[in-house]
Design a protein around this motif. Structure first.
Motif, mmCIF file in Angstrom:
data_model
loop_
_atom_site.group_PDB
_atom_site.id
_atom_site.type_symbol
_atom_site.label_atom_id
_atom_site.label_comp_id
_atom_site.label_asym_id
_atom_site.label_seq_id
_atom_site.Cartn_x
_atom_site.Cartn_y
_atom_site.Cartn_z
ATOM 1 N N GLU A 121 0.832 -1.206 0.000
ATOM 2 C CA GLU A 121 0.000 0.000 0.000
ATOM 3 C C GLU A 121 0.870 1.262 0.000
ATOM 4 O OE1 GLU A 121 -3.792 -1.928 2.442
ATOM 5 O OE2 GLU A 121 -2.245 -0.777 3.507
ATOM 6 N N CYS A 122 1.914 1.259 0.817
ATOM 7 C CA CYS A 122 2.781 2.441 0.890
ATOM 8 C C CYS A 122 3.598 2.604 -0.392
ATOM 9 C CB CYS A 122 3.698 2.346 2.103
ATOM 10 S SG CYS A 122 2.844 2.507 3.682
ATOM 11 N N ALA A 123 4.037 1.487 -0.968
ATOM 12 C CA ALA A 123 4.792 1.572 -2.219
ATOM 13 C C ALA A 123 3.947 2.200 -3.313
ATOM 14 C CB ALA A 123 5.259 0.182 -2.633
ATOM 15 N N SER A 124 2.647 1.859 -3.341
ATOM 16 C CA SER A 124 1.769 2.415 -4.370
ATOM 17 C C SER A 124 1.557 3.914 -4.200
ATOM 18 C CB SER A 124 0.420 1.687 -4.354
ATOM 19 O OG SER A 124 -0.312 1.993 -3.180
ATOM 20 N N MET A 125 1.812 4.424 -3.001
ATOM 21 C CA MET A 125 1.683 5.859 -2.761
ATOM 22 C C MET A 125 2.914 6.635 -3.241
ATOM 23 S SD MET A 125 0.296 5.882 1.161
ATOM 24 C CE MET A 125 -0.882 4.660 1.746
ATOM 25 N N ASN A 126 3.959 5.905 -3.633
ATOM 26 C CA ASN A 126 5.232 6.554 -3.965
ATOM 27 C C ASN A 126 5.757 6.119 -5.327
ATOM 28 O OD1 ASN A 126 6.251 8.021 -1.289
ATOM 29 N ND2 ASN A 126 5.234 6.110 -0.704
ATOM 30 N N PRO A 127 5.007 6.386 -6.402
ATOM 31 C CA PRO A 127 5.488 6.046 -7.740
ATOM 32 C C PRO A 127 6.681 6.913 -8.112
ATOM 33 C CG PRO A 127 3.544 7.400 -7.894
ATOM 34 C CD PRO A 127 3.709 7.072 -6.431
ATOM 35 N N ASP A 128 7.451 6.443 -9.071
ATOM 36 C CA ASP A 128 8.566 7.253 -9.555
ATOM 37 C C ASP A 128 8.028 8.545 -10.145
ATOM 38 O OD1 ASP A 128 10.453 5.429 -8.827
ATOM 39 O OD2 ASP A 128 10.474 4.414 -10.767
ATOM 40 N N PRO A 129 8.699 9.661 -9.860
ATOM 41 C CA PRO A 129 8.221 10.937 -10.422
ATOM 42 C C PRO A 129 8.376 10.961 -11.937
ATOM 43 C CG PRO A 129 10.367 11.208 -9.399
ATOM 44 C CD PRO A 129 9.900 9.826 -9.039
ATOM 45 N N ILE A 130 7.401 11.565 -12.615
ATOM 46 C CA ILE A 130 7.446 11.692 -14.068
ATOM 47 C C ILE A 130 7.473 13.177 -14.407
ATOM 48 C CG2 ILE A 130 6.244 11.250 -16.245
ATOM 49 C CD1 ILE A 130 4.961 8.840 -14.931
ATOM 50 N N GLU A 131 8.535 13.567 -15.096
ATOM 51 C CA GLU A 131 8.650 14.970 -15.475
ATOM 52 C C GLU A 131 7.663 15.283 -16.601
ATOM 53 O OE1 GLU A 131 10.466 17.047 -13.927
ATOM 54 O OE2 GLU A 131 11.619 15.663 -12.673
ATOM 55 N N GLU A 132 7.073 16.480 -16.545
ATOM 56 C CA GLU A 132 6.104 16.861 -17.558
ATOM 57 C C GLU A 132 6.712 16.890 -18.949
ATOM 58 O OE1 GLU A 132 4.234 20.486 -16.537
ATOM 59 O OE2 GLU A 132 3.257 19.694 -14.737
ATOM 60 N N ASP A 133 7.989 17.272 -19.046
ATOM 61 C CA ASP A 133 8.638 17.353 -20.356
ATOM 62 C C ASP A 133 9.554 16.178 -20.598
ATOM 63 O OD1 ASP A 133 10.432 17.986 -18.428
ATOM 64 O OD2 ASP A 133 11.360 19.677 -19.490
ATOM 65 N N GLU A 134 9.242 15.030 -19.957
ATOM 66 C CA GLU A 134 10.101 13.856 -20.064
ATOM 67 C C GLU A 134 10.282 13.422 -21.515
ATOM 68 O OE1 GLU A 134 8.698 10.572 -17.822
ATOM 69 O OE2 GLU A 134 10.529 9.412 -18.042
ATOM 70 N N GLY A 135 9.243 13.602 -22.339
ATOM 71 C CA GLY A 135 9.332 13.158 -23.722
ATOM 72 C C GLY A 135 10.313 13.945 -24.554
#
Length: 199
Positions: A121-135
């Motif tokens: 449950e706690c792991a699901s609260m902490n996904p890797d951050p995704i930058e808006e301009d990652e693409g």
């Protein structure tokens, strides 16, 4: 990164960042081991919405904090054939070069399933951050090769350190870089199809 916890609250609990963090789960009388049989003693385990915190029962100035985003995968480990480690535990592979795995061993082994659910449950609260301009990012061949080498090294270390041990319910979503798998037929066999998706 694994960090030492040198201070705790007046209630003998972890000090939280009240603006972003809250308690989610706790379990008393949990032994902590690193790499895989370096014993840190017995203490209290706390899972917050941001990290895993373990506080030593014997030393008020001893403890460890592990952000969930640095836990590559977690699983229930029951039994196995490690020469120095036989206890059922919650196994965590860490994104670290010195302390690369942690095991949390509750005195009450019946608590393992509840602990695993709380970890998930706690792991699901902490996904890797995704930058808006990652693409818009571009990588050259050398950078790609470095990432591939790092991923292969992590996978090799996971297999070498735990290849003879049974893992159950290896989990957490691909969104936060945890491994997925299923229990094997042999009691001493680990999950061989764990997928490391962090890199």
């Amino acid at each position: 990164m694994v960090e030492k916890v040198l201070q705790r609250s007046a209630e003998n609990k972890p000090i939280l960042d009240e603006a972003t963090e809250s308690f989610h789960f706790s379990q008393p009388k949990v032994a902590l081991y690193f790499n895989p049989d370096k014993s840190e003693g017995t203490g209290s385990l706390y899972l917050t919405t941001k990290r895993v915190v373990w506080l030593d029962d014997a030393d008020a100035a001893a403890g460890f904090s592990i952000p969930f985003r640095t836990i590559i995968c977690h699983a229930i480990a029951r039994g196995g054939t490690f020469e120095h480690f036989q206890s059922p535990s919650i196994y965590c592979q860490l994104e670290s070069t010195d302390l690369y795995e942690a095991r949390f061993v509750p005195e009450d082994s019946n608590a393992l399933d509840t602990m695993f659910k709380a970890f998930s449950e706690c792991a699901s609260m902490n996904p890797d951050p995704i930058e808006e301009d990652e693409g818009d990012f571009f990588y050259d061949a050398d950078e790609v090769a470095m990432n591939v080498d790092a991923a292969e090294s992590a996978a090799s270390r996971f297999d070498a350190g735990a290849s003879s041990e049974q893992f159950e319910d290896a989990e957490s979503g691909a969104s936060n870089g945890h491994a997925e798998g299923e229990e094997g037929e042999d009691d001493d066999a680990m999950v061989h199809n764990a997928k490391l998706q962090r890199l």
